[in-house]
Structure formats: C-alpha cells, structure tokens
Design a protein around this motif. Structure first.
Motif, PDB file in Angstrom:
ATOM      1  N   LEU A 166       3.327  12.243   6.761  1.00 47.05           N
ATOM      2  CA  LEU A 166       3.083  13.274   5.689  1.00 47.05           C
ATOM      3  C   LEU A 166       3.762  14.652   6.027  1.00 47.05           C
ATOM      4  CD1 LEU A 166      -0.641  12.352   4.142  1.00 47.05           C
ATOM      5  CD2 LEU A 166       1.827  11.938   3.177  1.00 47.05           C
TER       6      LEU A 166
ATOM      7  N   TRP B  47       7.008  16.235   4.444  1.00 46.98           N
ATOM      8  CA  TRP B  47       6.792  17.608   3.439  1.00 46.98           C
ATOM      9  C   TRP B  47       8.159  18.428   4.093  1.00 46.98           C
ATOM     10  CZ3 TRP B  47       3.990  18.316  -0.844  1.00 46.98           C
ATOM     11  CH2 TRP B  47       3.690  19.461  -1.022  1.00 46.98           C
TER      12      TRP B  47
ATOM     13  N   PHE C  87       6.463  11.829  -2.951  1.00 42.90           N
ATOM     14  CA  PHE C  87       5.039  11.576  -2.638  1.00 42.90           C
ATOM     15  C   PHE C  87       4.285  10.647  -3.977  1.00 42.90           C
ATOM     16  CE2 PHE C  87       6.068  14.893   0.317  1.00 42.90           C
ATOM     17  CZ  PHE C  87       5.285  14.626   1.549  1.00 42.90           C
TER      18      PHE C  87
ATOM     19  N   LEU D 217       2.095   7.486  -2.856  1.00 43.54           N
ATOM     20  CA  LEU D 217       0.823   7.063  -3.429  1.00 43.54           C
ATOM     21  C   LEU D 217       0.604   5.654  -4.295  1.00 43.54           C
ATOM     22  CD1 LEU D 217      -0.275  10.399  -5.063  1.00 43.54           C
ATOM     23  CD2 LEU D 217      -1.650   9.030  -3.116  1.00 43.54           C
TER      24      LEU D 217
ATOM     25  N   LYS E 160      -0.356  22.547   2.907  1.00 42.23           N
ATOM     26  CA  LYS E 160      -0.015  22.612   1.478  1.00 42.23           C
ATOM     27  C   LYS E 160      -1.580  21.929   0.924  1.00 42.23           C
ATOM     28  CE  LYS E 160       1.987  24.016  -2.444  1.00 42.23           C
ATOM     29  NZ  LYS E 160       2.302  25.375  -2.646  1.00 42.23           N
TER      30      LYS E 160
ATOM     31  N   GLN F 186      -2.019  20.574  -1.787  1.00 48.04           N
ATOM     32  CA  GLN F 186      -1.673  19.209  -2.579  1.00 48.04           C
ATOM     33  C   GLN F 186      -1.463  18.158  -1.479  1.00 48.04           C
ATOM     34  OE1 GLN F 186      -0.480  22.279  -3.381  1.00 48.04           O
ATOM     35  NE2 GLN F 186      -0.783  22.406  -5.763  1.00 48.04           N
ATOM     36  N   LEU F 187      -0.802  18.487  -0.361  1.00 51.89           N
ATOM     37  CA  LEU F 187      -0.505  17.576   0.617  1.00 51.89           C
ATOM     38  C   LEU F 187      -1.800  16.951   1.131  1.00 51.89           C
ATOM     39  CD1 LEU F 187       1.826  16.038   2.212  1.00 51.89           C
ATOM     40  CD2 LEU F 187       1.665  17.872   3.887  1.00 51.89           C
TER      41      LEU F 187
ATOM     42  N   ILE G  63      -3.215  14.441  -1.145  1.00 48.93           N
ATOM     43  CA  ILE G  63      -2.629  13.222  -1.110  1.00 48.93           C
ATOM     44  C   ILE G  63      -2.849  12.389   0.142  1.00 48.93           C
ATOM     45  CG2 ILE G  63      -0.008  12.202  -0.857  1.00 48.93           C
ATOM     46  CD1 ILE G  63       0.858  14.432  -2.321  1.00 48.93           C
TER      47      ILE G  63
END
Lengths: 356, 362
Positions: A129, A133, A149, A153, B231, B233-234, B237
């Motif tokens: 992740l 990012w 992302f 998911l 972040k 939001q990360l 997730i």
C-alpha cells in the motif's frame, strides 16, 4: 498532459495484466484435479506440482485462498528494490534483507503450513500500500489512486468471498444420521440420555430453517464454529456445541486405573476430560511414550494390534477424527475390523471400543 | 467476566504500562503513542519471561508465591522508572482524547464532518470486529490441535510449578508428550491465567483464548498507525484489506498462537528499520532485543527473525561497524538472550535438541 496520458495508459495496462495474472492463478489453484493419493498433502493444498509451488513454496504470495490475492504485488516491489539496491535508503536495504531472508526461510522450511505463509502478511500489505501510494505521488497522476486502490479493494474482498466457502471443506463431514448415536455406558449418568440427531429441514419452522442457515454459513466461514446440532437430553432440546458432549461422553467412560484412551492426534482429551490418554498419530503410525515414539501397526496384523492395545498398552477405547482416519489405510482397516464405533458427532469426532 | 477484566487490567494494562516506563528510561526522545502500541503487547510476554525464570530457578512453590513475585518485580520496575510516568499518562491521554474526538491517534484535528473522517470508519470497523471477537470468546472453545497442545503444556507448567529440560518432554502424570519445538511463551500465558485463578478456575481459559483477538487488534492498530502517517484514507483501505482477507479473519478469530507471534515479528521489523537509521537511540536497541526475544520465545520462526534483524543492524546501520554497530548488536543480542533466547540454548544442549535432530515437518 502527456505525462497524465502516459501514466493512465500504463496504469490501466498494469491493472489488466494484474487481473489476468490473478485469473491465471485461480485456474492453477482451483482448476487442476486434486491428487487423492496423500490426504495430508491434499488437505494442505499442496498435492501436486503447481499447487505445491503456489500454495507451498510461494504460498506467501500466491496462496490466494488464505493470504488473499494481493500479496504477489510485493514481487515487483522486491524486484525493483533489488534492481535499485545501491540507491536505496539504509532502512529500505535492511527491510529488503530481512524480508527476503524471512520469506526464504519460511518457503524452504514452513511451506507445508499455510499459517506460516501469513507471518509476513501485515508487513507485506502495508509495504504494498505504501509503495503504490508513493508511486502516484506526483500531482499530475494522483487521480489514478482512485481506480488503483478501488480495484485493490474490490479484488481483495472478492477473493474473500470466493474462498470463504472453500476453506473448511476438507473437514466438513457429511451428516450421517444413521450412524450418530451415543451409547449408554451406564456410568456416572452422563451419557445415558444423549441422543444426537440432525434436524430435518422439512420438519422445521421458517425461523428454525433461517437459524440453521445462518449457523451453517457461520460454520463455513469460521472453522471454529462446528455445524450446529441438537442434543436431546430427556425431552429437552437445546443447541449445543458437539465437542462438549463427546468430551462428556469420553469423561463418562468407566476406565480402570492405568487404563488409557488412545487418542488419534486429538489433544482435546487431555484438556477437557479427566481420562488418561495415549497419544497416537495414524499418519506416522507412531504413539508417544516417555522414551519417545513407537510404531503401532507396523509388523502387526489388525487382530494383533487390537490385542496389543488392550493387553499391553491398556487401551480399551480410542478417540479419532474421520478425516484423520483416511490418512492411513491400515488404520482404517483396523478400525473397521476390530473396533466398534460407540459415539460420534457431526464434526467427525468418533469414539470406538476396541474388540480384541 | 469480572475475572477476565481483572486479568486484562493487571497484565495487559498495568504490566504493559510498567514496561513502557522501563523502555522510556533508555530513550533520548520520550516514547509516545507509537510505543504505547508496541508495549501494549509486552505486558503478557514479559510476565511469561518472569514465570519462566521463576519456574527454572525457584520451582515448586505455591500459586501465591509466583503471583506475588511477578507483581513484586513489576512494582520494583515501577518504582525504578516512576519519573517517566507523566510520559505514559500523556500518551494515554492522547489516545483517549483522540477516541473522544473521533481521531484515533496523531495530530489533533477539529472537523465537523466526522462521517467523512476515515478514523471514524476505522473505529466502527474495530468495534464490529471487537463485537465478533467477544462473541467468539464467549461461546467458542479451544479446539485446534496446536493451541490445545500449548494450553495443556501451560496446565502442566501450572501443576508442576517448574521447568526442566529433558530429551523428551513427557509428563508422566498425564501421559502427555509436548512435542512442539517452540519456546514456552504461549503455554506460559495459560499458566499465568491459572495462577491468577488461585484454583477457583474462574473462566478457566478466557484470558488465554482472548490473546488471539488482543494481538490481532494490536496488529491492525500497528498497520493503521503507520499508514496513517502517509494518509488517513490509505490507512482505512489498509485496515479494510487486512480485516477483509479470509486468512486474516481466520487468524484473528480462531484461537491460535499466530497473532501473538506475528505481532512480535511485525514490531521487530519496524524497530530494526528504525534502529538502522538511528543507532544512538538506546530505547530502539533495547526494544529490538526485547521483541527479538518475544518473537523467539513465542515461536521458532522468531529465532531466525531475530538473527536476521541483528544481521540487518550489522550490515546496514549508520555508523562505524566496530564502534557503533557491533556494540548495538551485542546489546540487542544480550537482551534477546535474557528475553527468551536462552530457552533455545538450554533446549539444544540439555533438552530436546530443538531443530538439531531428525524432524518430520508434517
């Protein structure tokens, strides 16, 4: 603008490739017929070549049924890191070193156990992740984070949906109503009223059927939840976990001093009952003593084994688990020829009386 | 239920807090919420180490003696490190404030749109999983093969009040053979619970069973904490993907050693990476040694991981190899030995031989 377009094309191409790869692995894992010759390897999902590699040695990345379908994204991250090793920060080099060493060790020595494959899972997921990012840190391409992302998911959750019904299937036992009965041994009054039977759906109310369905789903998703059964104790019907009752049943067996229950790779007898037990594992055909291990079936006929168990080892009963019995045909033969099943439950736990 | 809460308050909260203070002693910069998460896992672990040495050195006393000794050692540690208490309180306050304002950790923000805040969703996710874990805890028994072996060995430690090394770990009274090759960290958790029960068998194994969910939560918090630095939001997730992965749901909810050992491995990873960049911070080196020991004492994989961590420190850390890196590795190695590594030395030379014998893996 050019950069935006270039990145968008590359990102969507990468997503398509990733999707194709995932489909390919699904095919490799689930599409190939199962090799039935070794039930242990079958149960572990490492029965033949490709599954041995994907679920075993490379299980940390590709055992989709357990670690999810995203861990393999770490492979390009690792490849890139090795390629750029000299320019990495110190902590990145340390991470690469520790990660690869740990992965190699687990792949070489722990590949057979899917639980070991999940050792690095939280670290791996976090690293993937983080890396993804950072890949879209540039202001011009930040918008691509949403599809990337979002896809992760969707893929991750789809994978869980796909496999949640499959995982415990090895141990799911077909209900066998005719065979399920608790025998009255007339001791301590515990077992005498137990009659165990699966409820027939057609006889049940709508609420009862919904309840059964929910319990079945729960049992499938979470393997600790045994399939629900009903226990009749006198006229009282209650939902209960079966293990409690078969343990109560074992506890109620009137064993003389220094007599044991042979337990086939099931330590629950030691934990939940007061009976003394002799530990045995039919897959290896070994029982455990204070001096180590001994073979039980080797060089003994079924009749000799029964006599040896009763006369020399003082074992009049044995406790086993249906799927384990399949691991050793000689053991199965012994059970069929010289043992009488006196109790079982819907989990597949069984108690036998040995007949010399 | 009351017994479970008392055990949690004592072992997971108070004892972990004392370890937080102890590690603060070595830090130039005072530890904060980050260390609060790490040390939240150390209370139960450090208790098992104390029990291990007590059973080894002073075997055969009654329950009260061992409980008293353990609490006494923690009290001594508390008195020794009492001046760091304000830092602990400050870190706890920050978490409580964060929870109240819908922001779990980190910078305190003010926002009216709480439902747009990923932290709030994360909290809801945790509450949902917490509910399920609680449900499982109340109604599910220990059924797995390995976890039962650990629990039975924990009972045997409790009955014997001693730890001895022999070629075969066979208990004559129960006719039970503990053939696992791993450290005693996990079985001793079960022993501790029994010691706290004082023969009353209150709840029997509720606390032991709850360690799976407890360490599972700590791992989720750990991941959330670190990704949140990038972040919010990360981080959300990440939490959804972690908690939404089937294998992880199983690991999280089915009683086993896995969350316990994976938590130790994960923190060991993090501390190694931090120590590589900053060898001068002694709290990192001591913490690394502790988690290396924790990881090893829980499971054999952890022994290898500890050596990989020391290797990473030696090969990649900042500073001169002889004057800075080597002393750091020696210090971490010493802490590692005391915190669980010694078990394997004893087991190799006086016990089962650990992995230096013929092993059939499956």
């Amino acid at each position: 603008m050019e950069k935006r377009r270039r990145y968008t094309i590359r990102t969507f191409a990468a997503l398509v490739i990733a999707l194709l790869l995932i489909i390919g692995v699904y095919e490799a894992l689930d599409g190939i017929p199962v090799d039935e010759s070794d039930p242990n390897l079958k149960r572990r999902g490492i029965d033949i070549g490709l599954r041995l590699w994907f679920n075993g040695y490379l299980g940390h990345f590709f055992r989709f049924g357990y670690v999810g379908n995203l861990n393999w994204l770490m492979i390009p991250v690792l490849g890139w890191s090795v390629w750029k090793f000299r320019s990495l920060e110190r902590w990145e080099k340390a991470f690469l070193f520790m990660y690869l060493m740990t992965f190699a060790m687990i792949a070489a020595r722990g590949y057979f156990n899917m639980r070991y494959n999940i050792t690095l899972f939280p670290i791996t997921l976090t690293a993937i992740l983080y890396f993804l990012w950072k890949l879209f840190d540039d202001e011009a391409v930040k918008f691509l984070r949403i599809p990337v992302f979002g896809c992760m998911l969707l893929l991750g959750l789809y994978n869980t949906y796909r496999y949640k019904f499959q995982y415990p299937s090895d141990h799911r036992i077909e209900m066998d109503a005719g065979m399920i009965k608790f025998c009255d041994l007339g001791s301590r009054g515990k077992a005498e009223n137990y009659v165990c039977f699966p409820e027939q759906n057609e006889e049940r109310s709508l609420i009862g059927r919904v309840e059964d369905k929910l319990l079945t789903i729960s049992a499938t998703v979470f393997p600790t939840r045994a399939p629900n059964i009903r226990i009749r104790s006198g006229d009282l019907y209650t939902y209960e976990r079966s293990l409690v009752h078969i343990m109560d049943f074992i506890d109620s067996i009137p064993l003389p001093d220094n007599h044991y229950i042979l337990t086939n790779n099931l330590p629950s007898v030691y934990y939940y009952t007061h009976q003394k037990a002799l530990y045995y594992w039919c897959h290896d055909d070994l029982y455990y003593t204070n001096e180590g291990t001994e073979s039980l079936l080797k060089r003994r006929s079924a009749q000799e084994t029964a006599a040896f168990l009763v006369d020399s080892l003082n074992c009049d009963y044995l406790f086993s688990f249906k799927p384990y019995n399949l691991y050793n045909p000689t053991w199965m033969h012994f059970l069929e020829m010289h043992c009488e099943r006196i109790a079982c439950d819907l989990n597949g736990y069984e108690v036998y009386r040995i007949r010399p | 239920m009351g017994a479970l809460i008392c055990k949690y308050f004592l072992t997971n909260f108070l004892f972990s807090g004392v370890i937080f203070l102890f590690i603060s002693r070595f830090g130039k910069k005072q530890p904060d919420v980050e260390w609060l998460i790490y040390t939240a896992g150390l209370g139960p672990f450090f208790t098992t180490i104390l029990l291990y040495f007590l059973f080894l050195i002073l075997p055969g006393y009654n329950d009260l003696f061992y409980v008293g000794m353990v609490i006494g050692i923690y009290l001594l540690l508390l008195v020794w490190n009492i001046r760091y208490l304000p830092f602990y309180m400050a870190a706890c306050k920050r978490v409580v404030y964060g929870l109240k304002s819908g922001i779990t950790f980190g910078p305190q923000e003010t926002s009216n749109k709480k439902w747009n805040n990923p932290d709030v969703w994360f909290l809801l996710l945790l509450v949902a999983f917490g509910y399920y874990c609680f449900y499982v805890l109340m109604f599910e028994q220990l059924t797995g093969h390995d976890v039962l072996l650990y629990a039975i060995q924990g009972e045997i430690f409790y009955e014997d009040k001693s730890i001895a090394y022999a070629a075969t770990r066979f208990n004559e009274a129960r006719h039970f053979n503990f053939f696992a090759l791993h450290g005693f960290g996990f079985p001793l958790l079960s022993t501790w619970e029994r010691l706290l029960d004082f023969d009353a068998m209150a709840g029997k194994d509720l606390w032991f069973k709850s360690t799976t969910g407890y360490y599972g939560f700590l791992i989720v918090l750990l991941q959330f904490f670190w990704l949140r630095k990038v972040k919010k939001q990360l981080a959300l997730i990440g939490a959804v993907l972690l908690l939404g992965t089937f294998g992880w749901i199983v690991t999280f909810t089915v009683y086993h050693i896995d969350t316990y050992r994976i938590f130790a491995c994960s923190v060991l990873f993090i501390l190694t990476l931090k120590a590589v960049e900053n060898l001068k911070d002694q709290s990192l080196i001591v913490g690394l040694g502790m988690f290396a020991g924790f990881s090893a004492f829980a499971h054999s994989i952890g022994v290898f991981l500890a050596f990989f961590a020391f290797g990473a420190l030696l090969f990649f850390a900042k500073g001169n190899v002889i004057r800075e890196r080597l002393p750091a590795v020696v210090l971490a190695g010493f802490v590692f030995l005391v915190m669980g590594g010694l078990h394997y030395v004893f087991d190799v030379f006086f016990g089962t031989g650990w992995i230096f014998k013929e092993i059939k893996f499956y």
